[in-house]
Write a protein that holds these residues in place. Structure first.
Motif, PDB file in Angstrom:
ATOM      1  N   GLY A 139      16.334 -38.566 -65.249  1.00 34.56           N
ATOM      2  CA  GLY A 139      17.387 -38.272 -66.217  1.00 34.56           C
ATOM      3  C   GLY A 139      18.751 -38.469 -65.589  1.00 34.56           C
ATOM      4  N   GLY A 140      19.771 -37.878 -66.206  1.00 34.04           N
ATOM      5  CA  GLY A 140      21.113 -37.953 -65.650  1.00 34.04           C
ATOM      6  C   GLY A 140      21.775 -39.298 -65.862  1.00 34.04           C
ATOM      7  N   ILE A 141      22.780 -39.560 -65.053  1.00 34.25           N
ATOM      8  CA  ILE A 141      23.647 -40.715 -65.274  1.00 34.25           C
ATOM      9  C   ILE A 141      22.936 -42.045 -65.033  1.00 34.25           C
ATOM     10  CG2 ILE A 141      24.584 -40.868 -62.930  1.00 34.25           C
ATOM     11  CD1 ILE A 141      27.380 -41.211 -64.305  1.00 34.25           C
ATOM     12  N   TYR A 142      21.855 -42.060 -64.246  1.00 33.98           N
ATOM     13  CA  TYR A 142      21.155 -43.305 -63.994  1.00 33.98           C
ATOM     14  C   TYR A 142      20.416 -43.811 -65.235  1.00 33.98           C
ATOM     15  CZ  TYR A 142      21.891 -42.534 -58.971  1.00 33.98           C
ATOM     16  OH  TYR A 142      22.446 -42.343 -57.727  1.00 33.98           O
ATOM     17  N   PHE A 143      20.118 -42.905 -66.146  1.00 34.97           N
ATOM     18  CA  PHE A 143      19.364 -43.287 -67.340  1.00 34.97           C
ATOM     19  C   PHE A 143      20.119 -42.992 -68.635  1.00 34.97           C
ATOM     20  CE2 PHE A 143      16.174 -42.588 -64.056  1.00 34.97           C
ATOM     21  CZ  PHE A 143      15.362 -43.702 -64.199  1.00 34.97           C
ATOM     22  N   GLY A 144      21.320 -42.423 -68.532  1.00 39.41           N
ATOM     23  CA  GLY A 144      22.064 -41.993 -69.714  1.00 39.41           C
ATOM     24  C   GLY A 144      22.527 -43.157 -70.580  1.00 39.41           C
ATOM     25  N   ARG A 145      22.608 -42.904 -71.860  1.00 35.91           N
ATOM     26  CA  ARG A 145      23.130 -43.859 -72.832  1.00 35.91           C
ATOM     27  C   ARG A 145      24.183 -43.159 -73.677  1.00 35.91           C
ATOM     28  NH1 ARG A 145      20.926 -46.707 -69.854  1.00 35.91           N
ATOM     29  NH2 ARG A 145      19.430 -48.386 -70.228  1.00 35.91           N
ATOM     30  N   PRO A 146      25.277 -43.858 -74.049  1.00 41.04           N
ATOM     31  CA  PRO A 146      25.494 -45.295 -73.885  1.00 41.04           C
ATOM     32  C   PRO A 146      25.909 -45.686 -72.468  1.00 41.04           C
ATOM     33  CG  PRO A 146      27.393 -44.292 -74.933  1.00 41.04           C
ATOM     34  CD  PRO A 146      26.354 -43.213 -74.818  1.00 41.04           C
ATOM     35  N   TYR A 157      37.037 -51.871 -69.018  1.00 43.60           N
ATOM     36  CA  TYR A 157      36.510 -50.590 -68.548  1.00 43.60           C
ATOM     37  C   TYR A 157      34.991 -50.603 -68.638  1.00 43.60           C
ATOM     38  CZ  TYR A 157      35.508 -49.329 -73.409  1.00 43.60           C
ATOM     39  OH  TYR A 157      34.994 -49.309 -74.683  1.00 43.60           O
ATOM     40  N   SER A 158      34.371 -49.654 -67.922  1.00 44.18           N
ATOM     41  CA  SER A 158      32.926 -49.459 -67.979  1.00 44.18           C
ATOM     42  C   SER A 158      32.644 -48.005 -68.304  1.00 44.18           C
ATOM     43  CB  SER A 158      32.270 -49.833 -66.644  1.00 44.18           C
ATOM     44  OG  SER A 158      32.423 -51.209 -66.373  1.00 44.18           O
ATOM     45  N   LEU A 159      31.502 -47.752 -68.952  1.00 45.52           N
ATOM     46  CA  LEU A 159      31.132 -46.401 -69.351  1.00 45.52           C
ATOM     47  C   LEU A 159      29.688 -46.122 -68.958  1.00 45.52           C
ATOM     48  CD1 LEU A 159      31.600 -43.752 -71.035  1.00 45.52           C
ATOM     49  CD2 LEU A 159      30.683 -45.011 -72.993  1.00 45.52           C
ATOM     50  N   ASP A 160      29.470 -45.028 -68.225  1.00 47.99           N
ATOM     51  CA  ASP A 160      28.139 -44.504 -67.961  1.00 47.99           C
ATOM     52  C   ASP A 160      28.094 -43.074 -68.482  1.00 47.99           C
ATOM     53  OD1 ASP A 160      26.728 -46.570 -66.220  1.00 47.99           O
ATOM     54  OD2 ASP A 160      28.633 -46.339 -65.165  1.00 47.99           O
ATOM     55  N   THR A 161      26.922 -42.634 -68.891  1.00 49.21           N
ATOM     56  CA  THR A 161      26.787 -41.317 -69.522  1.00 49.21           C
ATOM     57  C   THR A 161      25.874 -40.417 -68.701  1.00 49.21           C
ATOM     58  OG1 THR A 161      27.027 -42.327 -71.700  1.00 49.21           O
ATOM     59  CG2 THR A 161      26.108 -40.111 -71.622  1.00 49.21           C
ATOM     60  N   MET A 162      26.384 -39.224 -68.348  1.00 54.39           N
ATOM     61  CA  MET A 162      25.545 -38.236 -67.684  1.00 54.39           C
ATOM     62  C   MET A 162      25.052 -37.250 -68.735  1.00 54.39           C
ATOM     63  SD  MET A 162      26.289 -35.560 -64.538  1.00 54.39           S
ATOM     64  CE  MET A 162      26.323 -36.822 -63.277  1.00 54.39           C
TER      65      MET A 162
END
Length: 363
Positions: A139-146, A157-162
């Motif tokens: 889980g967490g930011i490695y698998f978060g969406r979007p 820009y880039s977006l990662d989701t935790m």
């Protein structure tokens, strides 16, 4: 003899070298207790991409799910740095963890007395350190969406989701509390609850689980403070539980307590499946030179015996052999120093010494 099938994914760089050593020692240890280890090897990571155009094929994933127990080497290297995200070797590792559902990553951090001088920290600070880092792995930011990239009015820009759910946090927390019951009965939960909403949910969810374990002491620590405390006073920790990103960073930092990241094994568990791999990377700069430290891979094989094969004695014998080799002064270049009684050894020599010191039970 009984037979157990293990899927081996040697991967890239030094992965094939350390995996070979681990399999050799694993087979010898299990054979002493009447268990024959059969291995099925598949290309994985960069090696998988070179052969199949994909870092991991669906066929390999299905094979891993069918046989449940996987021993992995290492993935990645500069050769594949320019590939798209879904084709990079690391994508195979994330996909494998997700497909197997191995949400609990166990990383034991133990300082071998004979290696206390290999760390850059003072001996008196690290001697007798024994930490179990329990990292949430799926889980967490490695698998978060979007997860996306955007233009942003001309400013890219880039977006990662935790993102974490209560159930995700609580299942890893229970693993941590159960492990603590077999150790010193202390759990330290690491988060960033002073800033992140996901960490505030994390902390609340861990506290709810803690109520089920009144015999285990729970403390909380912010991740930046924890990074400092690991170096200042590592012996204060027993079991540490944390999320995917923080666990990745902290466990690599903790590697320096042991003198080298080449000393750290790991076990990833969930849904009856087990993925075992050394924490170190593929080290392409020394690949093929016979210098790689196989001890983390061999120790990962010991964890495979303990957690998946239910062969505690075989696990103990492998770990005893590792201690004996180190006590006898044998060192690969990453942990070598010109101290009296030490001998510089390569990967194959370490493998042979492990076999020599492997305890064979009396018949």
């Amino acid at each position: 003899m009984t037979k157990q099938t293990i899927i081996t994914l040697p991967g890239d760089g030094i992965g094939p070298e350390v995996t070979t050593a681990a399999v050799t020692v694993l087979k010898a240890a299990c054979s002493s207790f009447g268990t024959e280890i059969e291995t099925i090897e598949r290309p994985f990571g960069g090696a998988g991409y070179d052969r199949d155009g994909e870092p991991v094929t669906q066929e390999t994933l299905e094979l891993c799910k069918q046989h449940k127990f996987v021993l992995l080497g290492a993935v990645g290297g500069p050769k594949w740095d320019d590939l798209s995200a879904e084709k990079r070797p690391e994508a195979a590792l994330l996909k494998l963890r997700k497909e197997l559902g191995v949400y609990a990553n166990l990383r034991p951090i133990r300082v071998h007395p004979s290696l206390a001088g290999a760390s850059t920290l003072k001996k008196e600070v690290i001697t007798e350190t024994d930490i179990l880092i329990m990292r949430e792995l799926t889980g967490g930011i490695y698998f978060g969406r979007p997860r996306t990239n955007g233009a942003g009015n001309g400013d890219p820009y880039s977006l990662d989701t935790m993102s974490y759910s209560r159930s995700e946090v609580q299942r890893i927390s229970r693993k941590a509390f159960e492990a603590a019951r077999l150790r010193d009965k202390r759990v330290c939960s690491v988060d960033k609850a002073n800033v992140l909403e996901s960490s505030r949910l994390w902390r609340k969810s861990v506290e709810e689980v803690a109520a089920e374990y009144p015999d285990v002491e729970l403390t909380h620590m912010l991740v930046d403070n924890c990074a400092m405390q690991l170096i200042r006073n590592p012996k204060q920790f027993d079991v540490m539980v944390t999320g995917n990103l923080f666990g990745d960073i902290l466990s690599d930092e903790a590697a320096m307590l042991t003198g080298s990241i080449g000393m750290l094994p790991s076990a990833s568990l969930g849904d009856g499946n087990g993925l075992y791999e050394p924490v170190h990377g593929s080290a392409p700069d020394i690949a093929g030179k016979g210098e790689a430290n196989p001890l983390a891979a061999v120790a990962s094989a010991a964890l495979l015996c303990r957690y998946s094969l239910d062969m505690e004695e075989a696990a103990n014998n492998i770990e005893t052999a590792i201690h004996a080799v180190l006590d006898a002064g044998y060192r690969t270049p990453d942990i070598y120093s010109e101290e009296p009684g030490t001998t510089l050894a390569g990967t194959k020599e370490m493998e042979q010494k492990l076999l020599e010191y492997l305890t064979v039970p009396a018949t």
